[in-house]
Scaffold this motif. Structure first.
Motif, PDB file in Angstrom:
ATOM      1  N   PRO A 214      30.997  34.550  22.313  1.00  0.00           N
ATOM      2  CA  PRO A 214      30.861  33.869  23.611  1.00  0.00           C
ATOM      3  C   PRO A 214      32.026  32.935  23.926  1.00  0.00           C
ATOM      4  O   PRO A 214      32.498  32.890  25.071  1.00  0.00           O
ATOM      5  N   LEU A 215      32.510  32.207  22.917  1.00  0.00           N
ATOM      6  CA  LEU A 215      33.635  31.297  23.145  1.00  0.00           C
ATOM      7  C   LEU A 215      34.906  32.074  23.452  1.00  0.00           C
ATOM      8  O   LEU A 215      35.688  31.695  24.336  1.00  0.00           O
ATOM      9  N   LEU A 216      35.115  33.168  22.719  1.00  0.00           N
ATOM     10  CA  LEU A 216      36.317  33.973  22.953  1.00  0.00           C
ATOM     11  C   LEU A 216      36.269  34.639  24.320  1.00  0.00           C
ATOM     12  O   LEU A 216      37.297  34.754  24.999  1.00  0.00           O
ATOM     13  N   ILE A 217      35.087  35.089  24.741  1.00  0.00           N
ATOM     14  CA  ILE A 217      34.954  35.704  26.069  1.00  0.00           C
ATOM     15  C   ILE A 217      35.263  34.677  27.154  1.00  0.00           C
ATOM     16  O   ILE A 217      35.950  34.991  28.139  1.00  0.00           O
ATOM     17  N   ASP A 218      34.763  33.465  26.981  1.00  0.00           N
ATOM     18  CA  ASP A 218      35.059  32.414  27.963  1.00  0.00           C
ATOM     19  C   ASP A 218      36.558  32.161  28.045  1.00  0.00           C
ATOM     20  O   ASP A 218      37.121  31.974  29.142  1.00  0.00           O
ATOM     21  N   GLU A 219      37.213  32.161  26.883  1.00  0.00           N
ATOM     22  CA  GLU A 219      38.662  31.928  26.874  1.00  0.00           C
ATOM     23  C   GLU A 219      39.400  33.072  27.568  1.00  0.00           C
ATOM     24  O   GLU A 219      40.334  32.842  28.351  1.00  0.00           O
ATOM     25  N   LEU A 220      38.960  34.303  27.287  1.00  0.00           N
ATOM     26  CA  LEU A 220      39.594  35.456  27.923  1.00  0.00           C
ATOM     27  C   LEU A 220      39.349  35.474  29.428  1.00  0.00           C
ATOM     28  O   LEU A 220      40.227  35.873  30.208  1.00  0.00           O
ATOM     29  N   GLU A 221      38.182  35.056  29.854  1.00  0.00           N
ATOM     30  CA  GLU A 221      37.916  34.997  31.289  1.00  0.00           C
ATOM     31  C   GLU A 221      38.799  33.972  31.967  1.00  0.00           C
ATOM     32  O   GLU A 221      39.243  34.182  33.105  1.00  0.00           O
ATOM     33  N   GLU A 222      39.076  32.877  31.283  1.00  0.00           N
ATOM     34  CA  GLU A 222      39.973  31.871  31.856  1.00  0.00           C
ATOM     35  C   GLU A 222      41.382  32.443  32.001  1.00  0.00           C
ATOM     36  O   GLU A 222      42.041  32.247  33.023  1.00  0.00           O
ATOM     37  N   ARG A 223      41.818  33.169  30.968  1.00  0.00           N
ATOM     38  CA  ARG A 223      43.139  33.802  31.052  1.00  0.00           C
ATOM     39  C   ARG A 223      43.160  34.861  32.153  1.00  0.00           C
ATOM     40  O   ARG A 223      44.157  35.000  32.872  1.00  0.00           O
ATOM     41  N   ALA A 224      42.074  35.606  32.255  1.00  0.00           N
ATOM     42  CA  ALA A 224      41.996  36.633  33.293  1.00  0.00           C
ATOM     43  C   ALA A 224      42.062  36.013  34.682  1.00  0.00           C
ATOM     44  O   ALA A 224      42.724  36.541  35.580  1.00  0.00           O
ATOM     45  N   SER A 225      41.389  34.891  34.849  1.00  0.00           N
ATOM     46  CA  SER A 225      41.422  34.194  36.140  1.00  0.00           C
ATOM     47  C   SER A 225      42.832  33.740  36.470  1.00  0.00           C
ATOM     48  O   SER A 225      43.288  33.848  37.623  1.00  0.00           O
ATOM     49  N   ASP A 226      43.547  33.228  35.459  1.00  0.00           N
ATOM     50  CA  ASP A 226      44.936  32.809  35.686  1.00  0.00           C
ATOM     51  C   ASP A 226      45.799  34.001  36.096  1.00  0.00           C
ATOM     52  O   ASP A 226      46.635  33.892  37.001  1.00  0.00           O
ATOM     53  N   ALA A 227      45.593  35.144  35.423  1.00  0.00           N
ATOM     54  CA  ALA A 227      46.382  36.336  35.741  1.00  0.00           C
ATOM     55  C   ALA A 227      46.110  36.805  37.169  1.00  0.00           C
ATOM     56  O   ALA A 227      47.030  37.194  37.899  1.00  0.00           O
ATOM     57  N   VAL A 228      44.851  36.770  37.576  1.00  0.00           N
ATOM     58  CA  VAL A 228      44.484  37.188  38.930  1.00  0.00           C
ATOM     59  C   VAL A 228      45.077  36.240  39.966  1.00  0.00           C
ATOM     60  O   VAL A 228      45.577  36.679  41.021  1.00  0.00           O
ATOM     61  N   GLU A 229      45.040  34.951  39.702  1.00  0.00           N
ATOM     62  CA  GLU A 229      45.622  33.980  40.634  1.00  0.00           C
ATOM     63  C   GLU A 229      47.120  34.202  40.789  1.00  0.00           C
ATOM     64  O   GLU A 229      47.664  34.144  41.904  1.00  0.00           O
ATOM     65  N   LYS A 230      47.798  34.457  39.687  1.00  0.00           N
ATOM     66  CA  LYS A 230      49.246  34.705  39.756  1.00  0.00           C
ATOM     67  C   LYS A 230      49.526  35.993  40.538  1.00  0.00           C
ATOM     68  O   LYS A 230      50.487  36.061  41.314  1.00  0.00           O
ATOM     69  N   ALA A 231      48.701  37.005  40.324  1.00  0.00           N
ATOM     70  CA  ALA A 231      48.873  38.255  41.063  1.00  0.00           C
ATOM     71  C   ALA A 231      48.656  38.040  42.552  1.00  0.00           C
ATOM     72  O   ALA A 231      49.399  38.573  43.395  1.00  0.00           O
ATOM     73  N   ALA A 232      47.648  37.249  42.904  1.00  0.00           N
ATOM     74  CA  ALA A 232      47.376  36.961  44.312  1.00  0.00           C
ATOM     75  C   ALA A 232      48.525  36.192  44.941  1.00  0.00           C
ATOM     76  O   ALA A 232      48.918  36.461  46.091  1.00  0.00           O
ATOM     77  N   ASP A 233      49.087  35.242  44.197  1.00  0.00           N
ATOM     78  CA  ASP A 233      50.244  34.487  44.711  1.00  0.00           C
ATOM     79  C   ASP A 233      51.441  35.405  44.925  1.00  0.00           C
ATOM     80  O   ASP A 233      52.168  35.289  45.924  1.00  0.00           O
ATOM     81  N   SER A 234      51.641  36.325  43.977  1.00  0.00           N
ATOM     82  CA  SER A 234      52.751  37.270  44.095  1.00  0.00           C
ATOM     83  C   SER A 234      52.571  38.169  45.318  1.00  0.00           C
ATOM     84  O   SER A 234      53.529  38.445  46.051  1.00  0.00           O
ATOM     85  N   ALA A 235      51.341  38.622  45.543  1.00  0.00           N
ATOM     86  CA  ALA A 235      51.062  39.479  46.693  1.00  0.00           C
ATOM     87  C   ALA A 235      51.297  38.738  48.003  1.00  0.00           C
ATOM     88  O   ALA A 235      51.880  39.277  48.952  1.00  0.00           O
ATOM     89  N   ALA A 236      50.835  37.500  48.055  1.00  0.00           N
ATOM     90  CA  ALA A 236      51.027  36.703  49.263  1.00  0.00           C
ATOM     91  C   ALA A 236      52.504  36.482  49.537  1.00  0.00           C
ATOM     92  O   ALA A 236      52.959  36.553  50.686  1.00  0.00           O
TER      93      ALA A 236
END
Length: 308
Positions: A214-236
């Protein structure tokens, strides 16, 4: 976005089914369409007979009717590209045709690099059983080795495809190859007024019985969220007006992406791929390759930038 498209054709039903979609892309971007057929390399002439003086004669490569099968295949190839050129010309597309000899995947990748192609377009073939685990098709080898992005299209779905695409999906994990794919997908979406879906999937099955799961999944979700935000910024930044972001969980990244495609009516997936070496070159190991085989929509694979 596209100035030069490369479409290798072998005259098969699969290539014929995908050709109209390739022509639509070329017409929309006023791009030059390169139609390429690769005929087998000329066989080596091996000495196998001796005359009375001890000299040798080369073996005869001709069929029983006296024809040369290699030359006949080249002639067939010229017919394939000529027929495809006639269809493309009806849409006003500028065409360059070529018939070359050699190992197909090598000739295709080298041709794309030498002509500075923006995109290689190839059909896929649905297969079952052990062959799903082994590299057997020219398309798969081109996907693995091409430095030029490769668009793979299922022949059985080609007739229902429309261009330009309305929804472009770019899965991302923040890696270098994913970042390259996001850049390509963003440029494509901006050029065609499409929505870009920036998605990251966390593989919850990877941890098994690990009590830290559960802790590792939470950490990976945080990283995934960061990756998605960066992708959205790049697209914009690339001029994409509509960006949709999603972080999900699934038993596999591949399954999560397929589920998202189905749920959101995605038209095309743009995904990064690594260059593998050794045994990995002959086994299915990457999510991108699995998607090329199983995706119901076209997939563009973008190679991770090589180190200078």
């Amino acid at each position: 976005m596209f100035d030069r498209l490369l479409f290798p054709t072998d005259g098969s039903d699969g290539a014929d089914a995908v050709l109209d979609h390739v022509v639509d892309i070329a017409a929309a971007h006023d791009a030059t369409l390169h139609l390429l057929h690769v005929a087998p390399a000329e066989p080596e002439r091996r000495p196998n007979l001796r005359d009375g003086d001890g000299d040798t004669e080369a073996s005869d490569p001709s069929d029983s009717d006296g024809s040369d099968p290699t030359e006949r295949r080249r002639t067939d190839g010229e017919r394939f590209v000529t027929d495809a050129e006639a269809r493309a010309s009806q849409s006003g597309v500028s065409v360059v045709t070529s018939v070359e000899r050699g190992e197909p995947y090598r000739v295709i990748t080298e041709y794309a690099a030498e002509r500075d192609a923006d995109l290689v377009v190839m059909p896929t073939h649905g297969r079952t059983g052990l062959s799903r685990l082994l590299l057997g098709s020219t398309t798969e080898r081109v996907v693995r080795r091409s430095d030029v992005p490769v668009l793979t299209v299922r022949p059985d779905a080609a007739t229902g495809l429309a261009y330009p695409y309305a929804d472009v999906l770019t899965p991302t994990d923040g890696s270098a190859c994913a970042t390259a794919a996001v850049a390509f997908g963003s440029e494509l979406a901006a050029a065609t007024d499409a929505a870009l879906h920036a998605v990251s999937v966390v593989n919850v099955a990877a941890f098994g019985a690990d009590i830290r799961g559960p802790l590792l999944i939470d950490e990976l979700e945080e990283r995934a969220s960061d990756a998605v935000e960066k992708a959205a910024d790049s697209a914009a930044a690339a001029g994409v007006e509509t960006v949709r972001k999603s972080v999900g969980r699934d038993v596999s990244i591949h399954d999560g992406i397929l589920a998202y495609i189905d749920e959101h009516d995605v038209d095309i997936v743009v995904m990064g791929t690594h260059g593998h070496t050794g045994f990995d070159r002959y086994m299915l190991g990457s999510v991108a390759e699995k998607l090329v085989r199983t995706s119901p929509v076209p997939v563009v694979t973008v190679r991770e930038p090589r180190d200078e």
